[in-house]
Design a protein around this motif. Structure first.
Motif, PDB file in Angstrom:
ATOM      1  N   LEU A  69      10.714  23.030 -26.849  1.00  0.00           N
ATOM      2  CA  LEU A  69      10.379  22.738 -25.453  1.00  0.00           C
ATOM      3  C   LEU A  69      11.477  23.248 -24.524  1.00  0.00           C
ATOM      4  O   LEU A  69      12.657  23.247 -24.895  1.00  0.00           O
ATOM      5  CB  LEU A  69      10.215  21.223 -25.276  1.00  0.00           C
ATOM      6  N   ASP A  70      11.081  23.642 -23.340  1.00  0.00           N
ATOM      7  CA  ASP A  70      12.073  24.085 -22.349  1.00  0.00           C
ATOM      8  C   ASP A  70      12.493  22.905 -21.472  1.00  0.00           C
ATOM      9  O   ASP A  70      12.102  21.764 -21.714  1.00  0.00           O
ATOM     10  CB  ASP A  70      11.537  25.266 -21.538  1.00  0.00           C
ATOM     11  N   ARG A  71      13.300  23.183 -20.454  1.00  0.00           N
ATOM     12  CA  ARG A  71      13.829  22.112 -19.602  1.00  0.00           C
ATOM     13  C   ARG A  71      12.725  21.297 -18.943  1.00  0.00           C
ATOM     14  O   ARG A  71      12.912  20.126 -18.616  1.00  0.00           O
ATOM     15  CB  ARG A  71      14.713  22.709 -18.494  1.00  0.00           C
ATOM     16  N   ASP A  72      11.577  21.925 -18.713  1.00  0.00           N
ATOM     17  CA  ASP A  72      10.464  21.225 -18.079  1.00  0.00           C
ATOM     18  C   ASP A  72       9.577  20.508 -19.095  1.00  0.00           C
ATOM     19  O   ASP A  72       8.541  19.961 -18.727  1.00  0.00           O
ATOM     20  CB  ASP A  72       9.611  22.217 -17.277  1.00  0.00           C
ATOM     21  N   GLY A  73       9.965  20.566 -20.369  1.00  0.00           N
ATOM     22  CA  GLY A  73       9.144  19.938 -21.396  1.00  0.00           C
ATOM     23  C   GLY A  73       7.969  20.786 -21.818  1.00  0.00           C
ATOM     24  O   GLY A  73       7.100  20.325 -22.565  1.00  0.00           O
ATOM     25  N   GLU A  74       7.932  22.026 -21.347  1.00  0.00           N
ATOM     26  CA  GLU A  74       6.827  22.919 -21.708  1.00  0.00           C
ATOM     27  C   GLU A  74       7.155  23.654 -23.003  1.00  0.00           C
ATOM     28  O   GLU A  74       8.304  24.064 -23.218  1.00  0.00           O
ATOM     29  CB  GLU A  74       6.609  23.956 -20.595  1.00  0.00           C
ATOM     30  N   PRO A  75       6.153  23.842 -23.879  1.00  0.00           N
ATOM     31  CA  PRO A  75       6.425  24.565 -25.126  1.00  0.00           C
ATOM     32  C   PRO A  75       6.841  26.013 -24.866  1.00  0.00           C
ATOM     33  O   PRO A  75       6.276  26.682 -23.996  1.00  0.00           O
ATOM     34  CB  PRO A  75       5.095  24.505 -25.888  1.00  0.00           C
ATOM     35  N   VAL A  76       7.835  26.459 -25.622  1.00  0.00           N
ATOM     36  CA  VAL A  76       8.320  27.833 -25.518  1.00  0.00           C
ATOM     37  C   VAL A  76       7.447  28.706 -26.420  1.00  0.00           C
ATOM     38  O   VAL A  76       7.177  28.348 -27.568  1.00  0.00           O
ATOM     39  CB  VAL A  76       9.799  27.913 -25.968  1.00  0.00           C
ATOM     40  N   THR A  77       6.994  29.825 -25.881  1.00  0.00           N
ATOM     41  CA  THR A  77       6.114  30.707 -26.672  1.00  0.00           C
ATOM     42  C   THR A  77       6.747  32.063 -26.944  1.00  0.00           C
ATOM     43  O   THR A  77       6.211  32.839 -27.735  1.00  0.00           O
ATOM     44  CB  THR A  77       4.771  30.919 -25.945  1.00  0.00           C
ATOM     45  N   GLY A  78       7.885  32.357 -26.313  1.00  0.00           N
ATOM     46  CA  GLY A  78       8.524  33.659 -26.514  1.00  0.00           C
ATOM     47  C   GLY A  78       9.905  33.494 -27.131  1.00  0.00           C
ATOM     48  O   GLY A  78      10.722  32.713 -26.647  1.00  0.00           O
ATOM     49  N   PHE A  79      10.171  34.230 -28.207  1.00  0.00           N
ATOM     50  CA  PHE A  79      11.445  34.144 -28.916  1.00  0.00           C
ATOM     51  C   PHE A  79      11.959  35.542 -29.197  1.00  0.00           C
ATOM     52  O   PHE A  79      11.214  36.517 -29.148  1.00  0.00           O
ATOM     53  CB  PHE A  79      11.267  33.387 -30.246  1.00  0.00           C
ATOM     54  N   ASP A  80      13.247  35.622 -29.527  1.00  0.00           N
ATOM     55  CA  ASP A  80      13.854  36.876 -29.955  1.00  0.00           C
ATOM     56  C   ASP A  80      14.018  36.847 -31.469  1.00  0.00           C
ATOM     57  O   ASP A  80      14.290  35.798 -32.043  1.00  0.00           O
ATOM     58  CB  ASP A  80      15.244  37.021 -29.326  1.00  0.00           C
ATOM     59  N   THR A  81      13.904  38.002 -32.086  1.00  0.00           N
ATOM     60  CA  THR A  81      14.072  38.065 -33.527  1.00  0.00           C
ATOM     61  C   THR A  81      15.557  38.076 -33.879  1.00  0.00           C
ATOM     62  O   THR A  81      16.341  38.801 -33.274  1.00  0.00           O
ATOM     63  CB  THR A  81      13.396  39.325 -34.083  1.00  0.00           C
ATOM     64  N   ALA A  82      15.941  37.216 -34.847  1.00  0.00           N
ATOM     65  CA  ALA A  82      17.306  37.226 -35.372  1.00  0.00           C
ATOM     66  C   ALA A  82      17.218  37.074 -36.875  1.00  0.00           C
ATOM     67  O   ALA A  82      16.412  36.293 -37.375  1.00  0.00           O
ATOM     68  CB  ALA A  82      18.131  36.086 -34.774  1.00  0.00           C
ATOM     69  N   HIS A  83      18.011  37.840 -37.610  1.00  0.00           N
ATOM     70  CA  HIS A  83      17.951  37.835 -39.078  1.00  0.00           C
ATOM     71  C   HIS A  83      16.510  38.024 -39.555  1.00  0.00           C
ATOM     72  O   HIS A  83      16.055  37.361 -40.471  1.00  0.00           O
ATOM     73  CB  HIS A  83      18.529  36.547 -39.659  1.00  0.00           C
ATOM     74  N   GLY A  84      15.798  38.904 -38.879  1.00  0.00           N
ATOM     75  CA  GLY A  84      14.473  39.295 -39.355  1.00  0.00           C
ATOM     76  C   GLY A  84      13.342  38.358 -38.993  1.00  0.00           C
ATOM     77  O   GLY A  84      12.188  38.655 -39.274  1.00  0.00           O
ATOM     78  N   LYS A  85      13.638  37.216 -38.370  1.00  0.00           N
ATOM     79  CA  LYS A  85      12.587  36.247 -38.051  1.00  0.00           C
ATOM     80  C   LYS A  85      12.812  35.669 -36.660  1.00  0.00           C
ATOM     81  O   LYS A  85      13.928  35.604 -36.158  1.00  0.00           O
ATOM     82  CB  LYS A  85      12.594  35.098 -39.074  1.00  0.00           C
ATOM     83  N   ASP A  86      11.705  35.197 -36.054  1.00  0.00           N
ATOM     84  CA  ASP A  86      11.819  34.573 -34.732  1.00  0.00           C
ATOM     85  C   ASP A  86      12.332  33.146 -34.813  1.00  0.00           C
ATOM     86  O   ASP A  86      12.868  32.620 -33.834  1.00  0.00           O
ATOM     87  CB  ASP A  86      10.453  34.577 -34.026  1.00  0.00           C
ATOM     88  N   LEU A  87      12.135  32.515 -35.967  1.00  0.00           N
ATOM     89  CA  LEU A  87      12.635  31.138 -36.119  1.00  0.00           C
ATOM     90  C   LEU A  87      12.836  30.861 -37.603  1.00  0.00           C
ATOM     91  O   LEU A  87      11.998  31.204 -38.435  1.00  0.00           O
ATOM     92  CB  LEU A  87      11.646  30.133 -35.524  1.00  0.00           C
TER      93      LEU A  87
END
Ligand SMILES: [Cu+2]
Length: 325
Positions: free
Chosen positions: A98-116
């Protein structure tokens, strides 16, 4: 008796005299006095818990800014985790960032081959898993099929890089019902055997800095030189601090390998160890397309201990029979 302590007794008297609640006491006590009391309480707790504080113990008390022990950080939070309630049951494990507004985050950056990267470990350091759930980009929900193998309290970590480049590790605790058998605390261990591979870790962890660690993989006494890239390196090492399961930064050395590259038997890492104490390490490595996990336990020495002197701490038995490299 200090002024703060006298004020403390006076405050307690007010509560008794007025038969009031703590809220009343708080209301009549200046904020700065209350702050003084809580600082003093913390100092008292340290003193009573540790007794005479030695330099090495005080190193463990150093304040540090570690990742992975909080559910909110850097403007992000991990929402409630849905997962099977009991060991052996199968359903989905899912959550949202969740972001500061409590809204779900839908965009991520890839690190070590995966987004999460999703890491789960039981509070006693057992039952480690490192997996990669899938994101539903419409809802921001990460999920994957899930079965807990054992009951107990688990810490669930989400390790991700936000779209703005912020690297964050958030975690939540979750309880799994069933017959619970806690394991005794692990002792220092620099070797592990998994699926026919013998893995050794060498290097000294030092509190407050970056430490070089090298893992060495053999099979049937022969060096393994067919380590395959996994998550952007020839191995992925996670280190957790025993006691609070704080999540450490560990970086693999070298450039990101390309598909088809092979390496081994040694892989080098740099681990940042915030405090003295014991650390639980988990190495994922890949051979013939199969990922294996080796586990180690290392102690980090206090920063002061090694400074300038030639007197090394006495070797443990485990280290003594460990030939130099
Ligand atoms: Cu991962």
């Amino acid at each position: 008796m200090s002024t703060a302590a006298r004020l403390g007794i006076y405050g307690a008297g007010l509560v008794l005299a007025f038969g009031g609640t703590f809220a009343i006491a708080n209301a009549v006590v200046p904020d700065d006095a209350a702050a003084t009391w809580s600082q003093r309480d913390m100092a008292d707790h340290r003193g009573s818990a540790a007794g005479e504080v030695t330099p090495s113990q005080s190193a463990q008390h150093e304040e540090d800014d570690v990742m992975g022990v909080s559910l909110a950080r850097s403007g992000f939070a991990i929402g409630p985790i849905e997962a099977p309630a009991a060991a052996g049951e199968t359903s989905a494990l899912s959550f949202q960032i969740l972001d500061r507004d409590g809204e779900p985050v839908t965009g991520f950056d890839t690190a070590h081959g995966k987004d999460l990267h999703l890491i789960t470990v039981r509070a006693d350091g057992t039952e480690y898993r490192h997996v990669h759930p899938e994101l539903d980009p419409g809802t921001g929900t990460w999920s994957m099929p899930w079965t807990w193998d054992a009951a107990g309290s688990y810490r669930v970590y989400a390790d991700f890089t936000a779209a703005d480049g912020t690297a964050v590790t958030l975690s939540r605790m979750i309880d799994v019902t069933g017959d619970f058998e806690p394991r005794p605390a692990a002792g220092v261990s620099q070797r592990d055997s998994v699926s026919g591979f013998d893995v050794t870790i060498s290097g000294e962890l030092e509190a407050g800095g970056a430490s070089e660690l090298t893992v060495d993989v053999t099979r049937d006494g022969e060096p393994v030189t067919e380590l395959q890239p996994y998550l952007g390196a020839f191995g992925h090492l996670v280190a957790l601090r025993q006691g609070d399961l704080a999540y450490l930064h560990v970086h693999a050395h070298g450039d990101e390998p390309q598909a088809g590259d092979l390496a081994g038997p040694e892989v080098a890492f740099t681990a940042e160890t915030p405090t003295a104490g014991r650390y639980l390490l988990y190495l994922d490595f890949r051979v013939d397309g199969q990922v294996h996990t080796a586990q180690f336990v290392l102690d980090a020495s206090p920063r002061e201990g090694g400074a300038g002197g030639t007197d090394e701490p006495a070797e443990t038995e485990d280290e003594a029979d460990h030939d130099g490299h």
